[in-house]
Design a protein around this motif. Structure first.
Motif, PDB file in Angstrom:
ATOM      1  N   TRP A  17      -3.598  17.141   0.824  1.00 16.16           N
ATOM      2  CA  TRP A  17      -4.646  15.938   0.935  1.00 16.16           C
ATOM      3  C   TRP A  17      -5.000  15.746   2.483  1.00 16.16           C
ATOM      4  CZ3 TRP A  17      -4.205  10.327   2.465  1.00 16.16           C
ATOM      5  CH2 TRP A  17      -5.550   9.909   2.113  1.00 16.16           C
TER       6      TRP A  17
ATOM      7  N   LYS B 149      -7.547  -0.187  -6.687  1.00 15.40           N
ATOM      8  CA  LYS B 149      -7.513   0.853  -5.262  1.00 15.40           C
ATOM      9  C   LYS B 149      -6.238   1.128  -4.776  1.00 15.40           C
ATOM     10  CE  LYS B 149     -11.117   1.958  -3.432  1.00 15.40           C
ATOM     11  NZ  LYS B 149     -11.737   3.206  -3.821  1.00 15.40           N
TER      12      LYS B 149
ATOM     13  N   LYS C   1       2.379  17.446  -0.937  1.00 11.98           N
ATOM     14  CA  LYS C   1       1.257  16.767  -1.371  1.00 11.98           C
ATOM     15  C   LYS C   1       0.617  16.220  -0.416  1.00 11.98           C
ATOM     16  CE  LYS C   1       2.611  15.829  -5.970  1.00 11.98           C
ATOM     17  NZ  LYS C   1       3.263  14.684  -6.984  1.00 11.98           N
ATOM     18  N   ALA C   2       1.184  15.699   0.486  1.00 12.08           N
ATOM     19  CA  ALA C   2       0.647  14.727   1.617  1.00 12.08           C
ATOM     20  C   ALA C   2      -0.357  15.890   2.519  1.00 12.08           C
ATOM     21  CB  ALA C   2       1.604  14.160   2.466  1.00 12.08           C
TER      22      ALA C   2
ATOM     23  N   GLN D  63      -0.593   7.597   9.337  1.00 15.00           N
ATOM     24  CA  GLN D  63      -0.969   8.746   8.753  1.00 15.00           C
ATOM     25  C   GLN D  63      -2.340   9.188   8.531  1.00 15.00           C
ATOM     26  OE1 GLN D  63       1.501   8.678   5.212  1.00 15.00           O
ATOM     27  NE2 GLN D  63       3.249   8.125   6.387  1.00 15.00           N
TER      28      GLN D  63
ATOM     29  N   ALA E 153       7.774   8.922   7.224  1.00 17.95           N
ATOM     30  CA  ALA E 153       6.922  10.012   7.037  1.00 17.95           C
ATOM     31  C   ALA E 153       7.104  10.340   5.324  1.00 17.95           C
ATOM     32  CB  ALA E 153       7.198  11.283   7.556  1.00 17.95           C
ATOM     33  N   PRO E 154       6.222  11.022   4.879  1.00 14.68           N
ATOM     34  CA  PRO E 154       6.348  11.396   3.212  1.00 14.68           C
ATOM     35  C   PRO E 154       7.463  12.428   3.326  1.00 14.68           C
ATOM     36  CG  PRO E 154       4.212  11.485   3.960  1.00 14.68           C
ATOM     37  CD  PRO E 154       4.729  11.334   5.029  1.00 14.68           C
TER      38      PRO E 154
ATOM     39  N   TYR F 133      -1.768   7.844  -0.515  1.00 19.15           N
ATOM     40  CA  TYR F 133      -0.742   7.956   0.288  1.00 19.15           C
ATOM     41  C   TYR F 133       0.387   6.632  -0.129  1.00 19.15           C
ATOM     42  CZ  TYR F 133      -3.882   4.684   2.356  1.00 19.15           C
ATOM     43  OH  TYR F 133      -4.655   3.382   2.843  1.00 19.15           O
TER      44      TYR F 133
ATOM     45  N   HIS G   3       6.731  14.703  -1.940  1.00 24.26           N
ATOM     46  CA  HIS G   3       5.543  14.184  -1.391  1.00 24.26           C
ATOM     47  C   HIS G   3       4.986  14.674  -0.051  1.00 24.26           C
ATOM     48  CE1 HIS G   3       5.874  11.071  -4.252  1.00 24.26           C
ATOM     49  NE2 HIS G   3       6.926  10.500  -3.679  1.00 24.26           N
TER      50      HIS G   3
ATOM     51  N   PHE H 256       3.132   8.224  -1.342  1.00 27.53           N
ATOM     52  CA  PHE H 256       3.695   9.280  -0.290  1.00 27.53           C
ATOM     53  C   PHE H 256       4.895   8.300   0.525  1.00 27.53           C
ATOM     54  CE2 PHE H 256      -0.311  11.714   0.829  1.00 27.53           C
ATOM     55  CZ  PHE H 256      -0.366  12.401  -0.287  1.00 27.53           C
ATOM     56  N   ASN H 257       4.730   7.163   0.623  1.00 28.61           N
ATOM     57  CA  ASN H 257       5.122   6.425   1.590  1.00 28.61           C
ATOM     58  C   ASN H 257       6.495   5.611   1.138  1.00 28.61           C
ATOM     59  OD1 ASN H 257       5.978   4.886   3.910  1.00 28.61           O
ATOM     60  ND2 ASN H 257       4.157   5.426   4.813  1.00 28.61           N
TER      61      ASN H 257
ATOM     62  N   LEU I 123      -5.074   4.903  -4.342  1.00 32.61           N
ATOM     63  CA  LEU I 123      -4.846   5.706  -3.009  1.00 32.61           C
ATOM     64  C   LEU I 123      -3.660   6.456  -3.062  1.00 32.61           C
ATOM     65  CD1 LEU I 123      -5.658   2.714  -0.815  1.00 32.61           C
ATOM     66  CD2 LEU I 123      -6.850   4.743  -0.868  1.00 32.61           C
TER      67      LEU I 123
ATOM     68  N   GLY J 289      -6.078   9.996   6.887  1.00 34.40           N
ATOM     69  CA  GLY J 289      -6.584   9.151   5.885  1.00 34.40           C
ATOM     70  C   GLY J 289      -6.388   7.779   5.627  1.00 34.40           C
ATOM     71  N   MET J 290      -5.467   7.098   6.393  1.00 32.81           N
ATOM     72  CA  MET J 290      -5.248   5.684   6.007  1.00 32.81           C
ATOM     73  C   MET J 290      -6.560   4.920   6.718  1.00 32.81           C
ATOM     74  SD  MET J 290      -1.472   4.911   6.879  1.00 32.81           S
ATOM     75  CE  MET J 290      -0.022   5.360   5.596  1.00 32.81           C
TER      76      MET J 290
ATOM     77  N   LEU K 228     -13.261   6.284   0.080  1.00 29.13           N
ATOM     78  CA  LEU K 228     -11.869   6.428  -0.622  1.00 29.13           C
ATOM     79  C   LEU K 228     -11.334   4.771  -0.749  1.00 29.13           C
ATOM     80  CD1 LEU K 228      -9.806   7.733  -2.192  1.00 29.13           C
ATOM     81  CD2 LEU K 228      -8.496   7.901   0.106  1.00 29.13           C
TER      82      LEU K 228
END
Lengths: 210, 468
Positions: free
Chosen positions: B262, A193, B258-259, B120, B250-251, A199, B255, A202-203, A197, B122-123, B13
């Motif tokens: 999404w 998982k 893409k962020a 952010q 932040a991305p 993100y 990224h 992303f981070n 994911l 979606g988390m 997810l």
């Protein structure tokens, strides 16, 4: 405070004890354990401070101060019990005072999960049944035998069909209510998982690659 | 059962497994910790000989116990000092990033995480604090957990939880002038009741919500829990993205695009299914004040405290308790109720926009001589920004005390407390009995602008008379 406190462990299928009624809706966790008692790094000494301010206000007339309730272990409450803060200190304080199960009209979500996480089953009953129990306690002792397998509570002259979330009931019966080990059994799935994911990548500040 | 809402998408997810009892194992993308609910969790890990599984997914700050007058170490309060030391030690030992006092990024955990860009869309976000619902303002699924679940997240980055139902609260039209996000959420809680949200996630939507700034959206989601909903969220939009852009965590660069793509895919579908939908007209909301001992016991500034006969049978028990505790008579007007203390701050209303509006009301005015008034910025960043704008000076000139960041008198774990049965006008979130540090202290919840108006007049006032 009762005799030596022992943390519940393993399967929980029967709870027998004397009931202690606490009347009121929306009794929040600040009342169960006021914030000043949260200044601690363990839960050990919380039992004696449970309902501290309510008890002081009632000068000995609070149910938790009545001599007749000193050995009680099944708390009977009304609606939305445990609303407010997420502090686990609240059920920890109740447990350390001697509470082993709670029966109520309804519970706040986070309080409910906290109880389940530390081994205090919470059951619901319709308002009428709760009031019947609370009234019964007014002039006599109510001893209940709670059977989790049958979701039943009975005394010499009363019977109640208790409601409890099926996932919680199963966990107590199987002894798997202490979630950590159950969760860690899926270690590979957790890793997968994490890698899936979107993100996580992303981070920049939080990713493993930092 | 809800389908195709943001909540459903994020839940699926993050679902790791279905647990034997029927609950789900959910991965937690961001775990926030503070000094009050984490020490026992770290203790439990040590007892079980377990390690923190993904230390980089947990971030810490210190907020509940910090003094707001003098923050030099060691703290005067030995227990508070012990708690911060324990957090420092636990973070160091487990390689957890800690935003300590003086770092420039310390503050109330629910103020800090968004301003760092940690929060952010979606988390899944969890924290041992019921106001974690705040982060839902960004389209994340965020909820409060207890210490045993903090232990579970540290050990496994997952928790066992039953899926929530989803109720959409559709807020039509726009808020009127002088009416704020705080008034809207107090109104919603009053309409639906303090336990209506049990078992639900609240999706706040509609034109009135779209119109709100990110900080106002945080105020709304913050108080979901006061309506019983462990989790509240708002679908992300351009405002969300531009708030996050360029924040520390932040991305960045490739990224970022893409962020955004999404994040845009996450919002509830046009034809998504809700377990329940409630509609209300935001233009009818007026400045709102609580009169009782639950956040649901509120009225508009020009209304009378309800009579017992006007309340539903279920509300009567708590109303009786409230009249007695608050020393209010049924039918009494809330306006002109004298106040002793005015508090601006908290994770509900301690952000820069809250300070700006309060300062606007206070400019060239003086706090009533009978009132003790103080402002506690939500974070070091908020404090710095406010100073740059000269807001601190406006507060000080008016007679407000300007303090250091923390949770302060929202829950009074430091030395900021009510005394005896003082009445406070407070921008915080809970008016429970004893909440603000005195077992007989009385709290009136309202927007920061309304607190400023109450401070000037020394009594509950209609802020619309100040900002026309």
């Amino acid at each position: 405070m009762k005799s030596e406190f022992t943390q519940p462990i393993g399967k929980i299928s029967n709870i027998n004890g004397q009931c202690i009624p606490l009347i009121g809706n929306d009794i929040d966790t600040d009342r169960i354990i006021p914030a000043r008692f949260l200044k601690c790094v363990n839960f050990d000494s919380l039992g004696e401070s449970v309902f501290e301010d309510d008890r002081k206000t009632l000068k000995g007339r609070h149910p938790f101060d009545l001599e007749k309730n000193k050995n009680a272990s099944i708390l009977i409450v009304n609606s939305n019990f445990g609303c407010g803060s997420s502090r686990e200190h609240a059920p920890q304080a109740l447990m350390r005072w001697g509470i082993k199960a709670i029966i109520g009209e309804s519970f706040a979500d986070i309080f409910y999960s906290n109880c389940i996480a530390i081994g205090i089953p919470c059951f619901t009953l319709p308002k009428k049944s709760i009031e019947e129990m609370q009234n019964y306690c007014d002039n006599q002792f109510l001893f209940l035998e709670i059977d989790l397998k049958k979701s039943l509570a009975k005394s010499n002259d009363l019977n109640f069909n208790l409601e409890i979330r099926e996932s919680s009931r199963k966990m107590f019966l199987s002894g798997e209510w202490d979630a950590t080990s159950t969760l860690l059994e899926n270690e590979n799935l957790i890793e997968n998982k994490f890698n899936q994911l979107p993100y996580i990548k992303f981070n920049s500040q939080l990713s493993k690659s930092k | 059962m809800s389908q195709d809402t943001l909540f459903d998408k994020v839940w699926v997810l993050h679902k790791v497994s279905s647990l034997p009892g029927g609950s789900d194992q959910i991965f937690i993308g961001l775990h926030l910790i503070h000094e009050v609910t984490s020490p026992q969790a770290f203790g439990a890990l040590r007892d079980k000989n377990l390690k923190v599984k993904f230390p980089e997914r947990t971030v810490a700050t210190v907020d509940h116990i910090v003094p707001t007058d003098n923050q030099s170490r060691p703290f005067k309060d030995n227990l508070a000092e012990q708690m911060i030391e324990t957090l420092e030690k636990n973070c160091l030992e487990n390689k957890i990033r800690f935003f300590n006092i003086g770092s420039g990024n310390q503050g109330i955990v629910h103020v800090v995480a968004p301003e760092l860009g940690l929060t952010q869309p979606g988390m899944t976000i969890a924290c041992g604090d019921s106001h974690t619902s705040t982060h839902g303002a960004f389209g994340s699924i965020a909820f409060g957990i207890g210490t045993s679940q903090v232990r579970d997240v540290l050990a496994s980055q997952t928790i066992a939880i039953n899926k929530l139902k989803v109720r959409q609260i559709w807020c039509d039209k726009k808020l009127s002038k002088g009416v704020f996000a705080k008034d809207l959420i107090l109104h919603i809680i009053n309409e639906l009741g303090v336990k209506a949200g049990v078992g639900f996630a609240y999706e706040f939507a509609g034109p009135a919500i779209d119109e709100l700034s990110m900080e106002e959206r945080m105020t709304i989601c913050n108080m979901s829990i006061e309506g019983g909903a462990r989790c509240g969220y708002i679908n992300p939009d351009e405002k969300t993205f531009s708030y996050i852009k360029n924040k520390l965590c932040a991305p960045k660069s490739k990224h970022w695009d893409k962020a955004i793509t999404w994040w845009k895919s996450l919002k509830s579908d046009e034809n998504s299914i809700y377990d329940d939908v409630i509609k209300l007209d935001a233009s009818k909301v007026e400045p709102t004040v609580t009169w009782g001992i639950t956040p649901g016991q509120s009225i508009s500034i020009n209304q009378q405290i309800p009579l017992l006969d006007d309340l539903s049978p279920n509300d009567k028990l708590v109303a009786k308790e409230a009249y007695e505790y608050m020393s209010f008579k049924p039918g009494q007007y809330i306006k002109d109720t004298p106040v002793d203390v005015c508090f601006i701050g908290s994770c509900t209303n301690g952000r820069i926009s809250d300070l700006r509006i309060a300062a606007k009301v206070l400019k060239d005015k003086k706090v009533s001589k009978n009132v003790k008034a103080f402002v506690v910025p939500g974070s070091e960043k908020v404090a710095t920004q406010a100073k740059q704008e000269g807001l601190d000076q406006i507060f000080k000139d008016s007679g407000f005390q300007w303090r250091e960041p923390g949770c302060s008198m929202c829950l009074a774990m430091n030395s900021d407390k009510l005394i005896g049965n003082q009445v406070s006008a407070s921008s915080s979130n809970r008016n429970f009995k004893g909440r603000q540090g005195s077992p007989s202290g009385r709290t009136l919840l309202m927007s920061p602008a309304m607190v400023a108006a109450a401070a000037i007049n020394g009594k509950v006032s209609d802020v619309r008379e100040f900002i026309n």
